[in-house]
Enzyme design. Structure first.
Site, PDB file in Angstrom:
ATOM      1  CB  SER B  75      -0.911   0.008   1.228  1.00 58.66           C
ATOM      2  OG  SER B  75      -1.345   1.311   1.506  1.00 58.66           O
ATOM      3  CD  GLU B 101       8.783  -2.347  15.766  1.00 61.08           C
ATOM      4  OE1 GLU B 101       8.623  -1.970  16.941  1.00 61.08           O
ATOM      5  OE2 GLU B 101       9.750  -3.031  15.408  1.00 61.08           O
ATOM      6  NE  ARG B 102       0.487  -2.957  12.274  1.00 60.52           N
ATOM      7  CZ  ARG B 102      -0.617  -3.225  11.606  1.00 60.52           C
ATOM      8  NH1 ARG B 102      -0.797  -4.422  11.088  1.00 60.52           N
ATOM      9  NH2 ARG B 102      -1.532  -2.296  11.437  1.00 60.52           N
ATOM     10  NE  ARG B 103       1.147   3.558  11.557  1.00 60.24           N
ATOM     11  CZ  ARG B 103       0.947   4.460  12.502  1.00 60.24           C
ATOM     12  NH1 ARG B 103       0.909   5.742  12.211  1.00 60.24           N
ATOM     13  NH2 ARG B 103       0.801   4.087  13.769  1.00 60.24           N
ATOM     14  CB  ALA B 139      -8.550  -6.788  17.763  1.00 59.38           C
TER      15      ALA B 139
END
Lengths: 304, 304
Positions: B75, B101-103, B139
DNA sequence: TGTGTTTCACGTGAAACACA
DNA sequence: TGTGTTTCACGTGAAACACA
């Protein structure tokens, strides 16, 4: 009772995803003993050029979650594509995607030239069916979307509710209930689509005989903030307005014979008598309010 | 009653993710009026070099979902990073990651040289806190993981349950109940961790006075496949074993005189008799299971 | 067998109660 | 105010019933 009991294995699977299947170090994907795609029974995965693949023409969800897509691409850069995609060979030497659009797009974004794929000869019909089922298994469809997907499986593939249920891992009754949502008036369908009304509310509303009443009921549910259980009760009351009595007090619809006997007994004893009869089994209840009455009663009963 | 009523806005947010916030065409991220990170109150995002960022030392979850990471990267290749990450400036001119962190990892995988970031002066403490809260809001934590995260917020930041609840969007009672899980014996904690036992079962088991009984109860729940409600009832019964009678049936503490009379009557009639006496007022209940018995009874009663 | 439909058990999450 | 704890309303999903 097949719902989640403590050791239900379905619960265990949640949230773990493919992580455990992923190799921890980069590896040539073709050499990885990757898990086969759920639908693929046979055939080893083969590396094919990403350029030689055509998009799945049946895939309706063109808007993908971009964040997830990016993440997948990053993983592919790091570890390679893990689960092979499913394609079918076309007459012109190219391939048509059947399952795995996200993996395919992510691979291209990650700059991969090839992707592991399982080749399978499937008809147009089968390809469409696999696509619909795959979409259904993604968790983010709202109830109306699910309903339309089930409807399509039924209409285009002549699948029974039973078959749809087996194919998608749902219960037959649930499939039926989702399909029923399509009988709601449009305005109410919209409310379900947007989450204003839950699946449970909508299903209860379906018991009403005409669309106007359904719309009214939906509005009332929203205005009063009724729970699903309250909605069920309200609608049931609306449909069965006669019964004023509680079911626990059957003496209101008393059998004439029973009534006759009861009244006779009541006169004889001078006490209130209730006969709670169910087809020859039951209770005789005699109420007393003075000890004196009780004694009289005992006498009658003991004297044989 | 604040749980999901039909129009509950919390339900609306589900499953849509960031999609609606994402630009539909590639754009220079710095120019995009991106949504601010939840924790950032002030400061416009700035493009900083991905190389100048140090990993968040408080982030304990090193194993990320690789598929999601790849998707995010794809993305980013397509649309650029959308939501800015949160960093704090270090003394040496570099930046330390606080949230995102993921981004960040996805951006590097996507080959980006810079990333939009919000700079914020936060203490070590604040950085840790933000990290823990961010993890909690993902989640996929099991109940034990959530419990440990709450515990840490309490221990390391001296937050009250109330404050933890506000900060994480949970209810105070829920926070308390998660924390109580840590009082379970290890073996039972393990069962919750693995999903063999649900949160509800575990919480009910906590009512027992000692670890041995808890272990026993957990095993029993699993062996018999008890529901949470059954588990609650079973444990409540175990803890309050005295009251054999139901409150609605006081005849078990039967007056000896009443008992005498009742048994006499029962013998005379050959039918089950119940006497529900309250100080000289009450009912005599006679049960019959055959019409024949009913007729005999009527005879006795009518004959005066 | 296949479908239509209603009812209610399920685990979760929070209201409610108790105590300090 | 803060915490510990139990109880039960919630929507979902499937069991159960009805009918053809």
């Amino acid at each position: 009772m097949t719902t989640a009991t403590p050791a239900d294995p379905k619960r265990r699977a949640l949230g773990k995803g493919l992580d455990s299947l992923l190799p921890r170090v980069p590896a040539k994907p073709a050499e990885t003993p990757a898990a086969p795609a759920p639908e693929a029974e046979g055939g080893k995965p083969r590396e094919i050029s990403v350029e030689s693949i055509d998009r799945n023409p049946y895939q309706t969800r063109t808007v993908m979650n971009q964040e997830q897509l990016s993440e997948l691409s990053a993983s592919i850069t790091a570890n390679g594509v893990v689960q092979p995609i499913l394609v079918r060979p076309l007459a012109n030497g190219r391939f048509q995607l059947i399952a795995g659009e996200r993996r395919w797009r992510a691979s291209m974004l990650a700059g991969k030239k090839t992707i592991p794929a399982i080749l399978r000869q499937v008809s147009d019909e089968q390809a469409l069916e696999i696509t619909i089922v795959e979409n259904l298994q993604r968790a983010d469809l709202n109830p109306m979307e699910q309903a339309r997907a089930f409807e399509r499986l039924g209409r285009e593939f002549h699948m029974t509710q039973e078959q749809i249920a087996t194919r998608t891992g749902k219960d037959r009754a649930s499939v039926g209930n989702f399909l029923r949502l399509l009988k709601l008036p449009n305005s109410v369908q919209q409310m379900v689509e947007s989450g204003t009304l839950t699946f449970g509310h909508a299903r209860a509303i379906l018991a009403l005989p005409d669309p106007e009443m359904m719309e009214e009921a939906a509005q009332l549910v929203i205005d009063r903030g009724l729970s699903v259980r309250n909605t069920e009760a309200w609608i049931s009351a609306k449909l069965n307005p006669v019964k004023v009595e509680k079911p626990g007090k059957p003496e209101i619809h008393e059998d004439p014979n029973v009534r006759e006997v009861r009244e006779q007994l009541q006169r004889a004893l001078g006490l209130k008598v209730t006969i709670d009869d169910h087809k020859g089994r039951g209770k005789v209840i005699i109420e007393y309010s003075k000890l004196e009455d009780f004694d009289t009663l005992l006498e009658s009963l003991s004297r044989r």
